[in-house]
Design a protein around this motif. Sequence first.
Motif, PDB file in Angstrom:
ATOM      1  N   PRO A 162       1.121  -1.101  -0.131  1.00  0.00           N
ATOM      2  CA  PRO A 162      -0.075   0.025  -0.034  1.00  0.00           C
ATOM      3  C   PRO A 162       0.665   1.209  -0.047  1.00  0.00           C
ATOM      4  CG  PRO A 162      -0.621  -1.693   1.763  1.00  0.00           C
ATOM      5  CD  PRO A 162       0.549  -1.864   1.485  1.00  0.00           C
ATOM      6  N   GLY A 163       0.554   2.384  -0.817  1.00  0.00           N
ATOM      7  CA  GLY A 163       1.041   3.443  -0.567  1.00  0.00           C
ATOM      8  C   GLY A 163       2.297   3.720  -1.381  1.00  0.00           C
ATOM      9  N   LYS A 185      -4.785  -5.908  -1.915  1.00  0.00           N
ATOM     10  CA  LYS A 185      -6.406  -5.642  -1.509  1.00  0.00           C
ATOM     11  C   LYS A 185      -6.150  -7.166  -0.691  1.00  0.00           C
ATOM     12  CE  LYS A 185      -9.588  -3.187  -5.170  1.00  0.00           C
ATOM     13  NZ  LYS A 185      -9.620  -3.199  -6.167  1.00  0.00           N
ATOM     14  N   ASP A 186      -5.320  -8.143  -1.488  1.00  0.00           N
ATOM     15  CA  ASP A 186      -5.823  -9.424  -0.045  1.00  0.00           C
ATOM     16  C   ASP A 186      -4.898  -8.969   1.028  1.00  0.00           C
ATOM     17  OD1 ASP A 186      -7.214 -11.481  -1.987  1.00  0.00           O
ATOM     18  OD2 ASP A 186      -5.232 -11.912  -2.687  1.00  0.00           O
ATOM     19  N   GLN A 187      -3.595  -7.899   1.316  1.00  0.00           N
ATOM     20  CA  GLN A 187      -2.912  -7.757   2.367  1.00  0.00           C
ATOM     21  C   GLN A 187      -3.992  -6.664   3.526  1.00  0.00           C
ATOM     22  OE1 GLN A 187       0.018  -9.367   2.397  1.00  0.00           O
ATOM     23  NE2 GLN A 187      -0.711 -10.623   0.089  1.00  0.00           N
ATOM     24  N   THR A 188      -4.500  -6.211   2.633  1.00  0.00           N
ATOM     25  CA  THR A 188      -5.439  -5.122   3.847  1.00  0.00           C
ATOM     26  C   THR A 188      -6.944  -5.504   3.600  1.00  0.00           C
ATOM     27  OG1 THR A 188      -6.060  -4.179   1.681  1.00  0.00           O
ATOM     28  CG2 THR A 188      -3.203  -3.437   2.966  1.00  0.00           C
ATOM     29  N   ASP A 189      -7.685  -6.453   3.751  1.00  0.00           N
ATOM     30  CA  ASP A 189      -9.011  -6.610   3.650  1.00  0.00           C
ATOM     31  C   ASP A 189      -9.562  -6.018   2.944  1.00  0.00           C
ATOM     32  OD1 ASP A 189     -11.558  -7.872   4.338  1.00  0.00           O
ATOM     33  OD2 ASP A 189     -11.540  -6.586   6.482  1.00  0.00           O
ATOM     34  N   ASP A 190      -9.775  -6.173   1.460  1.00  0.00           N
ATOM     35  CA  ASP A 190     -10.029  -5.243   0.338  1.00  0.00           C
ATOM     36  C   ASP A 190      -9.703  -3.588   0.693  1.00  0.00           C
ATOM     37  OD1 ASP A 190     -11.043  -6.997  -1.525  1.00  0.00           O
ATOM     38  OD2 ASP A 190     -12.882  -6.369  -0.561  1.00  0.00           O
ATOM     39  N   LEU A 191      -8.557  -2.973   1.417  1.00  0.00           N
ATOM     40  CA  LEU A 191      -8.289  -1.879   1.735  1.00  0.00           C
ATOM     41  C   LEU A 191      -8.936  -1.202   3.120  1.00  0.00           C
ATOM     42  CD1 LEU A 191      -8.632  -0.119  -2.328  1.00  0.00           C
ATOM     43  CD2 LEU A 191      -6.561  -1.266  -1.201  1.00  0.00           C
ATOM     44  N   PHE A 192     -10.031  -2.900   3.820  1.00  0.00           N
ATOM     45  CA  PHE A 192     -10.971  -1.286   5.228  1.00  0.00           C
ATOM     46  C   PHE A 192      -9.418  -1.246   6.512  1.00  0.00           C
ATOM     47  CE2 PHE A 192     -14.339  -4.020   2.779  1.00  0.00           C
ATOM     48  CZ  PHE A 192     -15.022  -2.335   2.124  1.00  0.00           C
ATOM     49  N   PRO A 196      -8.516   6.701   5.381  1.00  0.00           N
ATOM     50  CA  PRO A 196      -9.650   6.994   4.244  1.00  0.00           C
ATOM     51  C   PRO A 196      -7.969   7.250   2.886  1.00  0.00           C
ATOM     52  CG  PRO A 196     -10.234   7.514   6.413  1.00  0.00           C
ATOM     53  CD  PRO A 196      -8.703   7.016   6.454  1.00  0.00           C
ATOM     54  N   GLU A 197      -7.262   7.835   2.943  1.00  0.00           N
ATOM     55  CA  GLU A 197      -6.278   8.561   2.177  1.00  0.00           C
ATOM     56  C   GLU A 197      -5.375   7.660   1.519  1.00  0.00           C
ATOM     57  OE1 GLU A 197      -7.490  11.515   5.520  1.00  0.00           O
ATOM     58  OE2 GLU A 197      -5.859  10.055   6.094  1.00  0.00           O
ATOM     59  N   LEU A 198      -5.150   6.480   2.315  1.00  0.00           N
ATOM     60  CA  LEU A 198      -4.240   5.823   1.929  1.00  0.00           C
ATOM     61  C   LEU A 198      -5.792   4.618   0.517  1.00  0.00           C
ATOM     62  CD1 LEU A 198      -1.596   5.058   0.940  1.00  0.00           C
ATOM     63  CD2 LEU A 198      -2.084   3.781   3.355  1.00  0.00           C
ATOM     64  N   GLN A 199      -6.635   4.303   0.972  1.00  0.00           N
ATOM     65  CA  GLN A 199      -7.328   3.988   0.273  1.00  0.00           C
ATOM     66  C   GLN A 199      -7.552   4.359  -1.136  1.00  0.00           C
ATOM     67  OE1 GLN A 199     -11.387   2.746   2.330  1.00  0.00           O
ATOM     68  NE2 GLN A 199     -10.199   2.282   4.081  1.00  0.00           N
ATOM     69  N   GLU A 200      -7.585   6.192  -0.786  1.00  0.00           N
ATOM     70  CA  GLU A 200      -7.919   7.265  -1.817  1.00  0.00           C
ATOM     71  C   GLU A 200      -7.081   6.876  -2.436  1.00  0.00           C
ATOM     72  OE1 GLU A 200      -9.361  11.023  -3.469  1.00  0.00           O
ATOM     73  OE2 GLU A 200      -8.826  10.869  -1.662  1.00  0.00           O
ATOM     74  N   PHE A 201      -5.481   6.621  -2.429  1.00  0.00           N
ATOM     75  CA  PHE A 201      -4.541   6.833  -2.984  1.00  0.00           C
ATOM     76  C   PHE A 201      -4.503   5.596  -3.675  1.00  0.00           C
ATOM     77  CE2 PHE A 201       0.148   4.944  -4.132  1.00  0.00           C
ATOM     78  CZ  PHE A 201       0.243   6.087  -4.319  1.00  0.00           C
TER      79      PHE A 201
END
Length: 472
Positions: A162-163, A185-192, A196-201
């Motif tokens: 991520p990032g 997404k597999d490493q981050t529970d579908d980005l959850f 919020p900033e990193l999800q948008e990135f």
Amino acid sequence: MNNQEIVSKLWNLCNVLRDDGITYHQYVTELTYILFLKMAKETETEKEIPEQYRWDQLLKPKGIDLKKFYKELLNHLGENTTGRVREIYAGASSNIDEPKNLEKLITSIDALDWYSAKEEGLGNLYEGLLEKNANEKKSGAGQYFTPRVLIDVMTKLVDPKPGERCNDPACGTFGFMIAADRHVKDQTDDLFTLSPELQEFQRKHAFSGSELVHETHRLALMNAMLHDIEGQIKLGDTLSNQGKTMKDFDVVLTNPPFGTKKGGERATRDDFTYPTSNKQLNFLQHIYRSLNANDKARAAVVLPDNVLFADGDGASIRNDLMDKCSLHTILRLPTGIFYAQGVKTNVLFFTRGKTDKDNTKEVWFYDLRTNMPSFGKTTPLKEQHFDAFIAAYNAEDRWKVQDERWNVYTREQIREKSNSLDLGLIRDDSVLDYDDLSDPIESGEEVVAQLEEAVDLIMSVVKELKSLEVSR
């Protein structure tokens, strides 16, 4: 009905259009125009599409009126909309001449089990279609399609985080970036688990690419949209000056197209140290120059054998690569896994150093080619074929790995071989090794001795027969 069955149904609809002389590749493009509208309705994302050109409006007209309306729809969406809609429909035109064929296609798509498709993921459905197209030799699409299993293995080993900014400079239908997105997404529970900033990135900036062929670019845009990826996918030539803006990446995953520039001309990039007519060597230069110089940015690239041994500019580019990057691993791939039969390929794994000198100390090679089956439709490539390589690649101490396919060459040894990287292949059991043949003089003497023994035996039999005749 699962996605595989839906893909088969959609693919079989191509038979309807054969009378219109439509190729498989044109069919997938035509499907994309229509599926985009249907999927927008199913996912309730029609707000970008003008109301008069949405799916429900496409179902109303019949016959020649439908053909006229469809043409008008394509023109309007390609010229008078914004964002992804405009990009996907830019320059769109239909190859369907017969109105009843167009009607059949639209009504058949409307009748599919879209509830099940959404459950499994519309992105997976579309990827299934692209894979089907690539596996159909008549479509000619395999040239830009990398086997899913190879994409997944390369992505897993490069391990995008991520990032990080990930890029594919020859993205085809965007398969590598889809896999990188799935990996994160597999490493981050579908980005959850991300802020919020990193999800948008991740949605808007993490994954980008460039594609030269307009029709393929259209498929890449659709694929990205269905996987909720909004990163930039450029339409253009990475090897032109447009490619100079593609830089500062943390991860590059790619399989550049094989071949040379048309007419043998050199790349039009004016920032390459070694401009050459070999497209793969130019892509390789672009890739290692596009990585952040921070000892962390990394790449995995599929390249044909000629990149490993081409002399002249080839040797200079390999030397430059090994100076600027730690070229730590080369996987010699099996034959038969790409559409272009007989092309021998490799995956180069490297990490960009902080400096421009002496970053490669040693290169590890894994030979997944020699004494392997010939892969293809009857013997498909599977992830378990890579298990031993993955274990060696990830080993805490690579020197302790006991595997005859796993070998290492120091930078000095490679330099002594004129910077050739055509190394690491084990002995081929199907090839006669002259070193194993016995001494020809000894062999000749042995044959003579055996012949003499045979002659003696025959002579003794003759004598025996003669003595029997005399006794009678």
